[in-house]
Design an enzyme around this catalytic site. Structure first.
Site, PDB file in Angstrom:
ATOM      1  N   GLY A 131       0.840  -1.203   0.000  1.00 51.85           N
ATOM      2  CA  GLY A 131       0.000   0.000   0.000  1.00 51.85           C
ATOM      3  C   GLY A 131       0.866   1.240   0.000  1.00 51.85           C
ATOM      4  O   GLY A 131       2.108   1.161   0.121  1.00 51.85           O
ATOM      5  N   ASP A 132       0.221   2.396  -0.184  1.00 53.07           N
ATOM      6  CA  ASP A 132       0.927   3.687  -0.196  1.00 53.07           C
ATOM      7  C   ASP A 132       2.005   3.754  -1.273  1.00 53.07           C
ATOM      8  O   ASP A 132       3.024   4.417  -1.096  1.00 53.07           O
ATOM      9  CB  ASP A 132       1.578   3.979   1.172  1.00 53.07           C
ATOM     10  N   LYS A 186      -0.346   5.317  -5.611  1.00 57.30           N
ATOM     11  CA  LYS A 186      -1.372   4.973  -6.607  1.00 57.30           C
ATOM     12  C   LYS A 186      -2.205   6.192  -6.983  1.00 57.30           C
ATOM     13  O   LYS A 186      -2.582   6.347  -8.135  1.00 57.30           O
ATOM     14  CB  LYS A 186      -2.284   3.863  -6.060  1.00 57.30           C
ATOM     15  N   GLY A 203      -6.162   6.135   1.432  1.00 59.15           N
ATOM     16  CA  GLY A 203      -5.947   7.578   1.344  1.00 59.15           C
ATOM     17  C   GLY A 203      -5.146   7.848   0.088  1.00 59.15           C
ATOM     18  O   GLY A 203      -3.950   7.603   0.049  1.00 59.15           O
ATOM     19  N   HIS A 204      -5.823   8.278  -0.963  1.00 58.27           N
ATOM     20  CA  HIS A 204      -5.134   8.528  -2.233  1.00 58.27           C
ATOM     21  C   HIS A 204      -4.888  10.030  -2.389  1.00 58.27           C
ATOM     22  O   HIS A 204      -5.830  10.811  -2.458  1.00 58.27           O
ATOM     23  CB  HIS A 204      -5.946   7.950  -3.401  1.00 58.27           C
ATOM     24  N   GLN A 228      -4.938  -0.046  -1.184  1.00 56.89           N
ATOM     25  CA  GLN A 228      -3.963  -0.862  -0.438  1.00 56.89           C
ATOM     26  C   GLN A 228      -2.990  -1.530  -1.418  1.00 56.89           C
ATOM     27  O   GLN A 228      -2.786  -0.986  -2.498  1.00 56.89           O
ATOM     28  CB  GLN A 228      -4.664  -1.896   0.476  1.00 56.89           C
ATOM     29  N   ASP A 237      12.603  10.124  -6.661  1.00 54.36           N
ATOM     30  CA  ASP A 237      13.341  11.249  -6.074  1.00 54.36           C
ATOM     31  C   ASP A 237      13.654  11.041  -4.592  1.00 54.36           C
ATOM     32  O   ASP A 237      14.558  11.688  -4.063  1.00 54.36           O
ATOM     33  CB  ASP A 237      12.559  12.557  -6.270  1.00 54.36           C
TER      34      ASP A 237
HETATM   35  P1  IMP Z   1      -7.422  -2.094   7.958  1.00 52.13           P
HETATM   36  O1  IMP Z   1      -7.564  -2.128   6.482  1.00 52.13           O
HETATM   37  O2  IMP Z   1      -7.760  -0.777   8.569  1.00 52.13           O
HETATM   38  O3  IMP Z   1      -8.127  -3.245   8.632  1.00 52.13           O
HETATM   39  O4  IMP Z   1      -5.862  -2.301   8.311  1.00 52.13           O
HETATM   40  C1  IMP Z   1      -5.187  -3.529   8.079  1.00 52.13           C
HETATM   41  C2  IMP Z   1      -3.743  -3.276   7.656  1.00 52.13           C
HETATM   42  O5  IMP Z   1      -3.747  -2.692   6.365  1.00 52.13           O
HETATM   43  C3  IMP Z   1      -2.980  -2.335   8.561  1.00 52.13           C
HETATM   44  O6  IMP Z   1      -1.621  -2.721   8.575  1.00 52.13           O
HETATM   45  C4  IMP Z   1      -3.109  -0.993   7.845  1.00 52.13           C
HETATM   46  O7  IMP Z   1      -2.063  -0.123   8.174  1.00 52.13           O
HETATM   47  C5  IMP Z   1      -3.049  -1.450   6.407  1.00 52.13           C
HETATM   48  N1  IMP Z   1      -3.736  -0.534   5.479  1.00 52.13           N
HETATM   49  C6  IMP Z   1      -5.062  -0.392   5.314  1.00 52.13           C
HETATM   50  N2  IMP Z   1      -5.324   0.528   4.372  1.00 52.13           N
HETATM   51  C7  IMP Z   1      -4.149   0.965   3.930  1.00 52.13           C
HETATM   52  C8  IMP Z   1      -3.756   1.897   2.926  1.00 52.13           C
HETATM   53  O8  IMP Z   1      -4.578   2.501   2.226  1.00 52.13           O
HETATM   54  N3  IMP Z   1      -2.419   2.074   2.740  1.00 52.13           N
HETATM   55  C9  IMP Z   1      -1.506   1.383   3.467  1.00 52.13           C
HETATM   56  N4  IMP Z   1      -1.818   0.505   4.394  1.00 52.13           N
HETATM   57  C10 IMP Z   1      -3.131   0.287   4.634  1.00 52.13           C
END
Ligand code: IMP
Length: 422
Positions: free
Chosen positions: A12-13, A16, A40-41, A223, A331
């Site tokens: 994730g992150d 995207k 969070g995009h 994600q 970068d």
């Molecule tokens: P949940 O989706 O809130 O249940 O979190 C489960 C795991 O996924 C945790 O480690 C969160 O930090 C991770 N996670 C959930 N959504 C995101 C995202 O959009 N970006 C990065 N990590 C995420």
């Protein structure tokens, strides 16, 4: 551009939001198919920063239809606030946004249960975003969830919701938490339902109609591959299928209508929350955090950072069928003298060239690194492949080859124009 699925190839992150925004230019329809407002995009347009949680990033471009598909779990109050926030920033949100009737609804008891379960887990916690995602998908699988179509029919909603809050309040009490007020939540959700009612529709029919009209669809993954409930580092995962298959089940668009899978990956690796991250390194984390980089868009948490892990991204190519690669945050490595890339793992005296299924085994894996000379000059002003320093090009070619996809896009900063098409 045809129908394109965009997925995160790491944890994730991966950036995207920015790549989706760039690709949206050629799409007619942008669809979210899984996850909820745990995502969070971030998209930068000139001096303005937009962080989207449920609304597809396509909303920032004119005349794009944005769809929240059936596979998404929707916090209606969060969605109302997001729409209002976008409108306040001058973004048009009206007939260009459609929400699936069959998307499941996230309730405050889901959030409360999410938080309580994390407390109970103590040092074994997942590190969730506490948005109630796991409990909401749990209700969906247990066939006791409420869907958007229930929410927008007040008579139906009241009866179903009364039963659900009663049961969940018993669970909350057993966990030592305060029960929720039926009236307060009911009234809040009915107000949200009135606001959202015009957006709710049968999105499967709508997407197939769009395809018959020859429209191109972009599926906006949230994600990343290693947070997938089936293919991720279980149990340190989210509760949806973040991999390419989730785009089909989460939208009702069949696999044979998908033309291309784009995998987005950072030039290094990050992760938020708990769970294994074989290449985690204090050296790269300290450097990136000191630059003000790598703080979460949804929770503000400092992300864990590590070197690029090609064992992981190769696995992502395999399970997603990634065709094209978009490498972001190049970068971030501009000042590094020697860049490491993980090309294998060592566990229990053995060399592994794949990601083990067991999170504990993965946590015990020691990375085997190849080293690359850093380019040690800014890349943020580069706009064409040839303008990148030769050492940066070598690095990019190497990680794309190790990952097994075609390098298509390189991002050298948050702005739309800081994008190189290879
Ligand atoms: P949940 O989706 O809130 O249940 O979190 C489960 C795991 O996924 C945790 O480690 C969160 O930090 C991770 N996670 C959930 N959504 C995101 C995202 O959009 N970006 C990065 N990590 C995420």
């Amino acid at each position: 551009m045809a129908n394109t699925i965009l997925v995160g190839a790491q944890w994730g992150d991966e950036g995207k939001g920015k790549i989706i925004d760039v690709l949206t230019e050629q799409a007619d329809v942008v669809v979210r198919t899984q996850g909820g407002n745990n995502a969070g995009h971030t998209v930068f347009l000139g001096p303005k920063k937009y962080v989207l949680h449920l609304v597809p990033s396509g909303i920032l471009r004119k005349s794009k239809l944005c769809v929240i598909g059936n596979g998404v779990v929707v916090d209606p109050v969060g969605l109302v606030n997001e729409i209002k926030g976008l409108r306040k920033l001058g973004v048009k949100v009206g007939s260009n946004l459609v929400v699936s009737e069959t998307a499941h609804v996230v309730f405050p008891y889901h959030r409360e249960l999410d938080a309580q379960r994390e407390v109970l887990k103590g040092k074994h916690k997942i590190g969730t975003t506490k948005r109630g995602i796991g409990p909401a998908y749990g209700d969906k699988a247990a066939r006791v969830g409420l869907r958007m179509i229930d929410l927008i029919h007040p008579e139906r909603f009241e009866e179903k919701f009364r039963r659900r809050i009663k049961e969940n309040n018993e669970v909350l009490k057993a966990l030592g938490a305060k029960p929720l007020s039926f009236k307060r939540v009911h009234d809040e959700y009915c107000a949200a339902a009135r606001y959202l009612q015009p957006f709710v529709a049968n999105t499967v029919v709508l997407l197939h109609h769009a395809m018959r009209e020859g429209k191109d669809i972009l599926f906006e993954g949230a994600q990343g591959t290693f947070l997938d409930i089936d293919h991720g580092t279980y149990p340190f995962v989210t509760s949806s299928n973040t991999t390419a298959g989730g785009a089909c089940t989460g939208s009702g668009v069949p696999p044979h209508r998908m033309d291309r899978v784009v995998g987005v990956m950072k030039a290094y690796t990050t992760r938020v929350g708990e769970g294994p991250l074989p290449t985690e390194s204090a050296e790269i984390a300290d450097m990136l955090h000191a630059m003000g980089r790598e703080f979460g868009a949804t929770t503000g948490r400092a992300r864990r950072c590590g070197w690029f892990d090609s064992v992981a991204t190769r696995h992502a190519t395999m399970v997603n069928g990634i065709d094209d690669l978009a490498v972001t945050n190049l970068d971030g490595l501009d000042t590094v003298e020697t860049i490491k890339v993980c090309i294998g793992y060592r566990a229990d005296g053995k060399r592994l060239d794949y990601v083990p299924n067991d999170a504990q085994t993965l946590a015990e894996c020691k990375p085997v690194y190849a080293e690359f000379e850093g380019w040690q000059q800014p890349t943020t002003a580069c706009r064409r492949w040839k303008q990148l320093p030769a050492k940066a090009r070598d690095y990019l070619k190497a990680i794309a080859e190790l990952t097994g996809g075609k390098l298509a896009i390189v991002s050298v900063g948050p702005a739309r124009e800081q994008t190189i098409f290879v």
